[in-house]
Design an enzyme around this catalytic site. Structure first.
Site, PDB file in Angstrom:
ATOM      1  N   ASP A  69       0.879  -1.156   0.000  1.00  0.00           N
ATOM      2  CA  ASP A  69       0.000   0.000   0.000  1.00  0.00           C
ATOM      3  C   ASP A  69       0.926   1.218   0.000  1.00  0.00           C
ATOM      4  O   ASP A  69       2.138   1.086   0.188  1.00  0.00           O
ATOM      5  CB  ASP A  69      -0.899  -0.025   1.234  1.00  0.00           C
ATOM      6  N   ASP A  71      -0.022   5.072   1.240  1.00  0.00           N
ATOM      7  CA  ASP A  71      -0.194   5.994   2.364  1.00  0.00           C
ATOM      8  C   ASP A  71      -0.251   5.246   3.685  1.00  0.00           C
ATOM      9  O   ASP A  71      -1.087   4.372   3.890  1.00  0.00           O
ATOM     10  CB  ASP A  71      -1.463   6.813   2.165  1.00  0.00           C
TER      11      ASP A  71
END
Length: 319
Positions: A69, A71
């Site tokens: 991922d 953020d």
């Protein structure tokens, strides 16, 4: 990824012949061992009911692929990156609201920036009570499709706001004020040395994600990543679509994929895709539900740092 040499054919045997020709050519160029490992035959059923045979990339040479991922995983961007950029846009447009640190933490329960603004303006969790800004109070419809307004003017507004927010976020990341999280660069370097495929799978805008990776990791590391971001899939996390797409497009065996996430919805997406998931908790996700995660840590860490230190071997052990 090597594209299938055939699509829907009136005679299924043509697909098999085309594939064999492609395979023989590749054997001549790459060698039999490479091609044998890279391809397998898969039968699919076309809409016309014909059996088609097409090549599919299978196990990676390293026996592992890492899907990050962005953020909260690569960098803790939500609080001091995205939130700040959203608030600058709101100020530019003269809106009478801004997202506090605590408030934005709750808004992160909604995946996607455009969807997040829509939820907020519609009164998500009771935070926004005065409704949409002046001029947008009376839509043609209040209905939503995949978290976005069906009303054309409201949809145009959130798209404009998000585009401007993305530009501001890229400027912020380019300035270097948001660093990588501990251990990220080390794990990426270990993976590159071991020829482990890498990807970033994020609900954030692709341009923003690419800027972050290239700025904080450098162009050589950046070139080793595949990117699956933003609106590349119709359903965002916690749905597994983005991880399914990454496996398909990169030709990965899901049993060899390890996802690194920081949120509950990200963990749900990874597990729903049938992949192993390591959770690295971030500023806004400390108290979230990570049921089903294969391992939960505070960060990837560094050797001698006094805390946990996740190595490439630890990621393999999750498979």
């Amino acid at each position: 990824k090597i594209a299938s040499p055939c699509h829907v054919q009136p005679e299924p045997c043509r697909a098999g012949v085309a594939f064999m020709i492609l395979r023989f050519r590749l054997v001549a160029i790459l060698g039999a061992s490479v091609c044998t490992r890279a391809f397998t035959l898969r039968e699919d059923v076309s809409r016309d009911g014909l059996r088609l045979t097409s090549p599919r990339m299978m196990a990676t040479p390293a026996g592992l692929a890492i899907l990050f991922d962005c953020d909260g995983v690569l960098a803790d961007t939500e609080r001091d990156g995205h939130r700040v950029s959203f608030n600058r846009v709101f100020e530019e447009r003269g809106f009478d609201f801004e997202w506090t640190v605590e408030e934005y933490g709750r808004m992160c329960e909604v995946g996607g920036g455009k969807e997040r603004m829509t939820a907020y303006l519609n009164g998500f969790n009771g935070y926004r009570t005065s409704g949409w800004p002046a001029g947008y109070e009376s839509p043609t419809t209040e209905s939503l499709t995949k978290g976005l307004p069906d009303d054309p003017r409201r949809l145009e507004l959130v798209r404009e706001l998000h585009a401007r927010k993305t530009a501001l976020f890229q400027e912020l990341i380019g300035s270097g004020v948001v660093p990588l999280r501990p251990g990220v660069l080390r794990v990426v370097d270990e993976a590159i040395a071991a020829e482990v495929p890498l990807a970033v799978c994020s609900t954030s805008n692709e341009a923003a994600v690419r800027t972050l990776v290239e700025t904080l990791m450098g162009p050589e590391r950046y070139a080793r990543f595949s990117f699956f971001c933003g609106d590349v899939v119709p359903r965002k996390k916690p749905q597994p679509d983005v991880y399914n797409l990454a496996a398909q497009e990169m030709g990965l065996d899901k049993s060899e994929c390890v996802v690194i996430e920081d949120s509950g919805i990200g963990n749900q997406a990874a597990k729903s895709a049938g992949m192993a998931c390591l959770v690295t908790k971030s500023t806004y996700t400390e108290e979230e539900d990570f049921s089903g995660a294969d391992r939960i840590v505070s960060e990837l860490g560094e050797p001698g740092g006094g805390g946990e230190c996740v190595m490439l071997a630890d990621l393999r052990a999750l498979l």
